[in-house]
Design a protein around this motif. Structure first.
Motif, PDB file in Angstrom:
ATOM      1  N   VAL A 407       0.833  -1.214   0.000  1.00 46.88           N
ATOM      2  CA  VAL A 407       0.000   0.000   0.000  1.00 46.88           C
ATOM      3  C   VAL A 407       0.867   1.262   0.000  1.00 46.88           C
ATOM      4  CG1 VAL A 407      -1.630   1.344   1.394  1.00 46.88           C
ATOM      5  CG2 VAL A 407      -2.035  -1.093   1.000  1.00 46.88           C
ATOM      6  N   ASP A 408       1.938   1.237   0.774  1.00 44.33           N
ATOM      7  CA  ASP A 408       2.768   2.437   0.899  1.00 44.33           C
ATOM      8  C   ASP A 408       3.696   2.652  -0.289  1.00 44.33           C
ATOM      9  OD1 ASP A 408       1.635   2.925   3.377  1.00 44.33           O
ATOM     10  OD2 ASP A 408       3.242   1.930   4.488  1.00 44.33           O
ATOM     11  N   LEU A 409       4.096   1.569  -0.969  1.00 47.02           N
ATOM     12  CA  LEU A 409       5.128   1.685  -2.001  1.00 47.02           C
ATOM     13  C   LEU A 409       4.643   1.367  -3.415  1.00 47.02           C
ATOM     14  CD1 LEU A 409       8.018  -0.014   0.024  1.00 47.02           C
ATOM     15  CD2 LEU A 409       7.653   2.441  -0.322  1.00 47.02           C
ATOM     16  N   VAL A 410       3.828   0.332  -3.577  1.00 41.62           N
ATOM     17  CA  VAL A 410       3.419  -0.082  -4.926  1.00 41.62           C
ATOM     18  C   VAL A 410       2.184   0.678  -5.406  1.00 41.62           C
ATOM     19  CG1 VAL A 410       2.786  -2.025  -6.403  1.00 41.62           C
ATOM     20  CG2 VAL A 410       4.435  -2.358  -4.553  1.00 41.62           C
ATOM     21  N   ILE A 411       1.200   0.853  -4.538  1.00 42.11           N
ATOM     22  CA  ILE A 411      -0.021   1.568  -4.943  1.00 42.11           C
ATOM     23  C   ILE A 411       0.300   2.958  -5.508  1.00 42.11           C
ATOM     24  CG2 ILE A 411      -2.152   2.655  -4.103  1.00 42.11           C
ATOM     25  CD1 ILE A 411      -2.537  -0.300  -4.469  1.00 42.11           C
ATOM     26  N   PRO A 412       1.131   3.774  -4.845  1.00 52.27           N
ATOM     27  CA  PRO A 412       1.448   5.087  -5.432  1.00 52.27           C
ATOM     28  C   PRO A 412       2.088   4.985  -6.815  1.00 52.27           C
ATOM     29  CG  PRO A 412       2.084   5.043  -3.120  1.00 52.27           C
ATOM     30  CD  PRO A 412       1.727   3.636  -3.494  1.00 52.27           C
ATOM     31  N   GLU A 413       2.896   3.961  -7.033  1.00 56.02           N
ATOM     32  CA  GLU A 413       3.521   3.778  -8.342  1.00 56.02           C
ATOM     33  C   GLU A 413       2.471   3.443  -9.408  1.00 56.02           C
ATOM     34  OE1 GLU A 413       6.374   3.713 -11.267  1.00 56.02           O
ATOM     35  OE2 GLU A 413       6.600   4.417  -9.186  1.00 56.02           O
ATOM     36  N   LEU A 414       1.514   2.589  -9.051  1.00 56.10           N
ATOM     37  CA  LEU A 414       0.429   2.257  -9.990  1.00 56.10           C
ATOM     38  C   LEU A 414      -0.440   3.479 -10.273  1.00 56.10           C
ATOM     39  CD1 LEU A 414      -0.609  -1.196  -8.464  1.00 56.10           C
ATOM     40  CD2 LEU A 414       0.636  -0.829 -10.612  1.00 56.10           C
ATOM     41  N   ARG A 416       0.599   6.644 -10.176  1.00 56.11           N
ATOM     42  CA  ARG A 416       1.386   7.553 -11.020  1.00 56.11           C
ATOM     43  C   ARG A 416       1.300   7.156 -12.492  1.00 56.11           C
ATOM     44  NH1 ARG A 416       4.930   7.912  -6.514  1.00 56.11           N
ATOM     45  NH2 ARG A 416       6.084   6.036  -7.094  1.00 56.11           N
ATOM     46  N   ARG A 417       1.144   5.870 -12.739  1.00 54.54           N
ATOM     47  CA  ARG A 417       1.057   5.384 -14.114  1.00 54.54           C
ATOM     48  C   ARG A 417      -0.364   5.457 -14.669  1.00 54.54           C
ATOM     49  NH1 ARG A 417       5.306   0.281 -14.386  1.00 54.54           N
ATOM     50  NH2 ARG A 417       6.829   1.148 -12.917  1.00 54.54           N
ATOM     51  N   GLY A 418      -1.299   5.914 -13.866  1.00 56.51           N
ATOM     52  CA  GLY A 418      -2.683   6.020 -14.313  1.00 56.51           C
ATOM     53  C   GLY A 418      -3.405   4.699 -14.405  1.00 56.51           C
ATOM     54  N   LEU A 419      -2.879   3.682 -13.738  1.00 51.25           N
ATOM     55  CA  LEU A 419      -3.467   2.341 -13.814  1.00 51.25           C
ATOM     56  C   LEU A 419      -4.513   2.094 -12.735  1.00 51.25           C
ATOM     57  CD1 LEU A 419      -0.173   0.302 -14.377  1.00 51.25           C
ATOM     58  CD2 LEU A 419      -1.944   0.752 -16.080  1.00 51.25           C
ATOM     59  N   PHE A 420      -4.393   2.789 -11.609  1.00 48.73           N
ATOM     60  CA  PHE A 420      -5.226   2.473 -10.448  1.00 48.73           C
ATOM     61  C   PHE A 420      -5.891   3.731  -9.917  1.00 48.73           C
ATOM     62  CE2 PHE A 420      -5.728   1.017  -5.902  1.00 48.73           C
ATOM     63  CZ  PHE A 420      -6.643   0.019  -6.187  1.00 48.73           C
ATOM     64  N   ARG A 421      -7.053   3.558  -9.345  1.00 47.79           N
ATOM     65  CA  ARG A 421      -7.861   4.667  -8.857  1.00 47.79           C
ATOM     66  C   ARG A 421      -7.133   5.512  -7.797  1.00 47.79           C
ATOM     67  NH1 ARG A 421     -10.550   0.251  -6.281  1.00 47.79           N
ATOM     68  NH2 ARG A 421     -12.322   0.384  -7.698  1.00 47.79           N
ATOM     69  N   THR A 422      -7.575   6.748  -7.665  1.00 50.08           N
ATOM     70  CA  THR A 422      -7.107   7.618  -6.579  1.00 50.08           C
ATOM     71  C   THR A 422      -8.222   7.869  -5.567  1.00 50.08           C
ATOM     72  OG1 THR A 422      -7.625   9.559  -7.927  1.00 50.08           O
ATOM     73  CG2 THR A 422      -5.352   8.747  -7.987  1.00 50.08           C
ATOM     74  N   GLU A 423      -9.440   7.401  -5.881  1.00 47.57           N
ATOM     75  CA  GLU A 423     -10.554   7.420  -4.936  1.00 47.57           C
ATOM     76  C   GLU A 423     -11.583   6.393  -5.396  1.00 47.57           C
ATOM     77  OE1 GLU A 423     -12.343  11.251  -4.908  1.00 47.57           O
ATOM     78  OE2 GLU A 423     -12.872  11.220  -7.031  1.00 47.57           O
ATOM     79  N   TYR A 424     -12.403   5.926  -4.460  1.00 48.81           N
ATOM     80  CA  TYR A 424     -13.439   4.965  -4.808  1.00 48.81           C
ATOM     81  C   TYR A 424     -14.495   5.622  -5.691  1.00 48.81           C
ATOM     82  CZ  TYR A 424     -11.696   1.483  -1.477  1.00 48.81           C
ATOM     83  OH  TYR A 424     -10.928   0.552  -0.814  1.00 48.81           O
ATOM     84  N   GLU A 425     -14.950   4.864  -6.704  1.00 52.27           N
ATOM     85  CA  GLU A 425     -15.923   5.406  -7.654  1.00 52.27           C
ATOM     86  C   GLU A 425     -17.358   5.321  -7.148  1.00 52.27           C
ATOM     87  OE1 GLU A 425     -12.377   3.746  -9.847  1.00 52.27           O
ATOM     88  OE2 GLU A 425     -13.746   2.960  -8.327  1.00 52.27           O
ATOM     89  N   GLY A 426     -17.666   4.298  -6.363  1.00 54.87           N
ATOM     90  CA  GLY A 426     -19.057   4.085  -5.954  1.00 54.87           C
ATOM     91  C   GLY A 426     -19.170   3.718  -4.490  1.00 54.87           C
ATOM     92  N   THR A 427     -20.372   3.323  -4.105  1.00 59.28           N
ATOM     93  CA  THR A 427     -20.616   2.950  -2.709  1.00 59.28           C
ATOM     94  C   THR A 427     -20.729   1.443  -2.525  1.00 59.28           C
ATOM     95  OG1 THR A 427     -23.010   3.179  -2.999  1.00 59.28           O
ATOM     96  CG2 THR A 427     -21.798   5.129  -2.243  1.00 59.28           C
ATOM     97  N   THR A 428     -20.944   0.702  -3.625  1.00 65.20           N
ATOM     98  CA  THR A 428     -21.049  -0.755  -3.525  1.00 65.20           C
ATOM     99  C   THR A 428     -19.841  -1.405  -4.198  1.00 65.20           C
ATOM    100  OG1 THR A 428     -22.220  -1.141  -5.619  1.00 65.20           O
ATOM    101  CG2 THR A 428     -23.561  -0.554  -3.683  1.00 65.20           C
ATOM    102  N   LEU A 429     -19.614  -2.668  -3.879  1.00 68.17           N
ATOM    103  CA  LEU A 429     -18.530  -3.406  -4.511  1.00 68.17           C
ATOM    104  C   LEU A 429     -18.757  -3.509  -6.014  1.00 68.17           C
ATOM    105  CD1 LEU A 429     -15.968  -5.109  -4.412  1.00 68.17           C
ATOM    106  CD2 LEU A 429     -17.377  -7.076  -3.737  1.00 68.17           C
ATOM    107  N   ARG A 430     -19.992  -3.742  -6.426  1.00 69.67           N
ATOM    108  CA  ARG A 430     -20.305  -3.823  -7.866  1.00 69.67           C
ATOM    109  C   ARG A 430     -19.906  -2.539  -8.585  1.00 69.67           C
ATOM    110  NH1 ARG A 430     -23.032  -7.687 -10.005  1.00 69.67           N
ATOM    111  NH2 ARG A 430     -23.836  -9.299  -8.623  1.00 69.67           N
ATOM    112  N   GLU A 431     -20.253  -1.414  -7.992  1.00 71.56           N
ATOM    113  CA  GLU A 431     -19.929  -0.134  -8.632  1.00 71.56           C
ATOM    114  C   GLU A 431     -18.421   0.046  -8.745  1.00 71.56           C
ATOM    115  OE1 GLU A 431     -23.870   2.385  -7.156  1.00 71.56           O
ATOM    116  OE2 GLU A 431     -22.048   2.391  -5.939  1.00 71.56           O
ATOM    117  N   ASN A 432     -17.690  -0.296  -7.696  1.00 77.15           N
ATOM    118  CA  ASN A 432     -16.240  -0.127  -7.730  1.00 77.15           C
ATOM    119  C   ASN A 432     -15.564  -1.082  -8.711  1.00 77.15           C
ATOM    120  OD1 ASN A 432     -16.111   2.012  -5.880  1.00 77.15           O
ATOM    121  ND2 ASN A 432     -16.243   0.598  -4.157  1.00 77.15           N
ATOM    122  N   LEU A 433     -16.148  -2.264  -8.910  1.00 79.51           N
ATOM    123  CA  LEU A 433     -15.600  -3.232  -9.869  1.00 79.51           C
ATOM    124  C   LEU A 433     -16.087  -2.991 -11.294  1.00 79.51           C
ATOM    125  CD1 LEU A 433     -15.863  -6.569  -7.829  1.00 79.51           C
ATOM    126  CD2 LEU A 433     -13.761  -5.351  -8.443  1.00 79.51           C
ATOM    127  N   GLY A 434     -17.015  -2.058 -11.470  1.00 76.63           N
ATOM    128  CA  GLY A 434     -17.558  -1.799 -12.801  1.00 76.63           C
ATOM    129  C   GLY A 434     -18.520  -2.866 -13.275  1.00 76.63           C
TER     130      GLY A 434
END
Length: 450
Positions: A407-414, A416-434
Motif C-alpha cells: 500500500v505504501d510503495l506499490v499503490i502510489p507507483e500504480l 502515477r502510471r494512471g493504472l489504479f484509482r485515486t478514490e473509490y468510484e461508488g458505494t457498492t462493490l459492484r460499482e467499484n468493480l464496474g
C-alpha cells in the motif's frame, strides 16, 4: 492514461501467504483468531483503495501430512469468513468482502440468507467465492461416507448457484413500501416462492429477507480446471486463478473470456484476477534479503508437506532435497488445475525438491515477484495491458507487514502510471468493480408477460 482501471483484491491468509510467515517478526502470530489484526488489515486495504479483501476457507482442517509437519503449521485455527466480514463491515466504509462458501457442503437456503445479510450489513459490499471443496478430509464433518467426485460436485454447483440467485430474488426491489399512513408494510404480490426441484436440490423458498443492495452479492469463482472455467463462464463475475508465466495467463484469459458468449454474456462481465505475491523492497537487494529471510524459516518437513499432494503415496523423506524430483507424475484426480501449475513449473525450470517447495511455500503455486515497487508495477502493468489479467489478487507473504509495504510503495507507483484509482468510484462493490446490478428474474418475467 487508459480508461480501463486495474482491479485489486487483498487475499488475506491469517499470518500471511508464506508458509512460515507465522514465525516472522512482521506477522501477527495469533492472527487467525485475532479480530484486531483483521481490523488493521481491512483498514490498510481500504487506505490502499483495494476493491475487496478475501479469505479462502475450508469446512475442515487445512493440512495433509505427518504430525511433525502438522505441529509446525500456522493456519490450523481461523475464523468463519461471513461472521468475520460482518464484524469488519462495521469498521470500514468502502472495501468489499469476499467470503468462501462451499456448494458441496453448505445448505443453499442458509447460504443465501447469510450472504444477503452480509450485503445488507455492509451496505452493498459482499461477494461470494463459490467453491466445490476439493479437500477429501471434509465429508465426515457433514455425515457423508465419502467425498463426491469432481463431476458430481460441479454439476451440483451449477444448480446450487441458480437456487441461491432465485432465493435472492424472492422479493422484488420495490416490494417494501413501509407506509405508516396506509398501514401497508409490503406488497405480497411482489414476493415470489422459488419451488425448486432439481437433480441435487429441493428448495421451496421464499427467503425471509428483502433483496440486498447489490441485488446479488458479487459472484466469484476460484479455480482453473475445465469444470471450474465452465462454472465461472456460466455464473461468476470474477475468477481467481494461479499462473506463473505471462503466456499461460494469456491463454487462460482468452479461454475463459471466450466461453462467455454461449451463456449470453460479454467479456467485461467476468474479471480475471490472477494471484500475485509481492515481496517489496526499496531496492532489489532489500527485497531479495526479505525473501531469503522468509525461506530460511521453512522447516523441511513443512516444505515437503506442500508438495506431497502432487506425489500421492510417495515417501518424499527419502528424496534428495537438492536434486530434481525423481519423476514428474500426471496431476492427481481432483487437483488438476493447481497440480498442472506446480508440476509444469518443476518440469519447465528443472527445480530441485527444495527449490520447488521453497517456491510453493511462498504462495502455493501463485506468482511470486521479488523486487522494487517499480519492478512489481512493471510486471503488473505488463500482464494487465497484454491480455493476461483485469487485475490481481494480491497475496501478502507476511501480514500485516507485506500489505503495508504494498500500500505504501506499490499503490502510489500504480497511481502515477494512471493504472489504479485515486478514490473509490461508488458505494457498492459492484460499482467499484464496474459490474452491473442484476435485475430480478421475477420482475423480468412479469414484464414479459404483461
Amino acid at each position: 492514461m487508459s480508461d480501463r482501471k486495474l482491479r485489486l483484491g487483498a487475499f488475506i491468509m491469517a499470518t500471511g501467504h508464506h508458509i512460515a510467515a507465522w514465525r516472522h517478526p512482521g506477522s501477527q502470530i495469533d492472527s487467525g483468531t485475532n479480530i484486531d489484526h483483521y481490523i488493521e488489515v481491512a483498514k490498510t486495504a481500504e487506505r490502499g483503495l483495494f476493491d475487496q479483501v478475501f479469505v479462502a476457507d475450508s469446512p475442515g482442517l487445512w493440512f495433509e501430512g505427518d504430525d511433525e509437519a502438522f505441529s509446525r503449521q500456522g493456519r490450523v485455527s481461523h475464523f468463519e469468513p461471513v461472521t468475520l466480514w460482518a464484524a469488519l463491515a462495521a469498521v470500514t466504509k468502502h472495501v468489499g468482502f469476499v467470503a468462501t462458501a462451499s456448494t458441496t457442503y453448505e445448505d443453499p437456503y442458509l447460504l443465501a440468507r447469510k450472504f444477503a445479510s452480509l450485503d445488507h450489513i455492509s451496505k452493498g459490499r459482499a461477494a461470494w467465492n463459490v467453491v466445490t471443496t476439493g479437500a477429501e478430509n471434509v465429508h465426515g464433518n457433514f455425515g457423508y461416507d465419502k467425498h463426491p467426485d469432481p463431476e458430481t460436485r460441479y454439476e451440483k454447483a451449477h444448480e446450487f448457484v441458480d437456487v441461491v440467485k432465485g432465493l435472492w430474488d424472492s422479493f422484488e426491489d420495490d416490494a417494501f413500501s413501509r407506509d405508516p399512513a396506509s398501514g401497508v408494510y409490503f406488497d405480497p404480490a411482489k414476493l415470489h416462492t422459488l419451488n425448486h426441484v432439481g437433480k441435487h436440490l429441493k428448495v421451496k423458498g421464499p427467503l425471509n429477507l428483502e433483496r440486498s443492495p447489490q441485488g446479488y452479492p458479487v459472484i466469484v469463482q476460484a479455480g482453473s480446471s475445465e469444470p471450474g472455467k465452465e462454472l465461472a463462464a456460466a455464473t461468476a463475475e470474477a475468477i481467481f486463478t494461479a499462473w506463473t508465466s505471462l503466456a499461460e495467463a494469456q491463454a487462460f484469459y482468452a479461454d475463459v473470456k471466450g466461453r462467455l458468449a454461449k451463456y449470453g454474456r460479454r467479456p467485461e462481465q467476468l474479471l480475471v484476477l490472477p494471484g500475485i505475491s509481492p515481496v517489496v523492497g526499496r531496492t532489489q537487494e532489500e527485497a531479495d534479503a526479505k525473501w531469503a529471510e522468509l525461506q530460511k524459516l521453512i522447516h523441511p518437513s513443512v516444505g515437503l508437506s506442500t508438495i506431497a499432494p502432487f506425489w500421492p503415496g510417495e515417501d518424499l523423506t527419502k528424496w534428495d532435497l537438492d536434486a530434481p524430483p525423481p519423476y514428474i507424475p500426471q496431476p492427481p484426480l481432483g487437483r488438476n488445475s493447481r497440480a498442472h501449475v506446480v508440476l509444469e513449473l518443476a518440469r519447465r525450470d528443472k527445480l530441485t525438491v527444495r527449490q520447488l517447495y521453497e517456491y510453493l511455500a511462498g504462495a502455493r503455486g501463485h506468482w511470486v515477484v521479488v523486487g522494487t515497487p517499480q519492478k512489481i508495477a512493471d510486471e503488473i502493468q505488463t500482464w494487465f495491458e497484454n491480455g493476461a489479467a483485469d487485475g490481481f489478487n494480491v497475496m501478502p507473504p507476511v501480514l500485516p507487514e507485506s500489505l503495508d509495504d504494498f500500500v505504501d510503495l506499490v499503490i502510489p507507483e500504480l497511481q502515477r502510471r494512471g493504472l489504479f484509482r485515486t478514490e473509490y468510484e461508488g458505494t457498492t462493490l459492484r460499482e467499484n468493480l464496474g459490474l452491473e446490478r442484476p435485475v430480478n428474474q421475477f420482475t423480468v418475467r412479469k414484464q414479459k408477460a404483461a
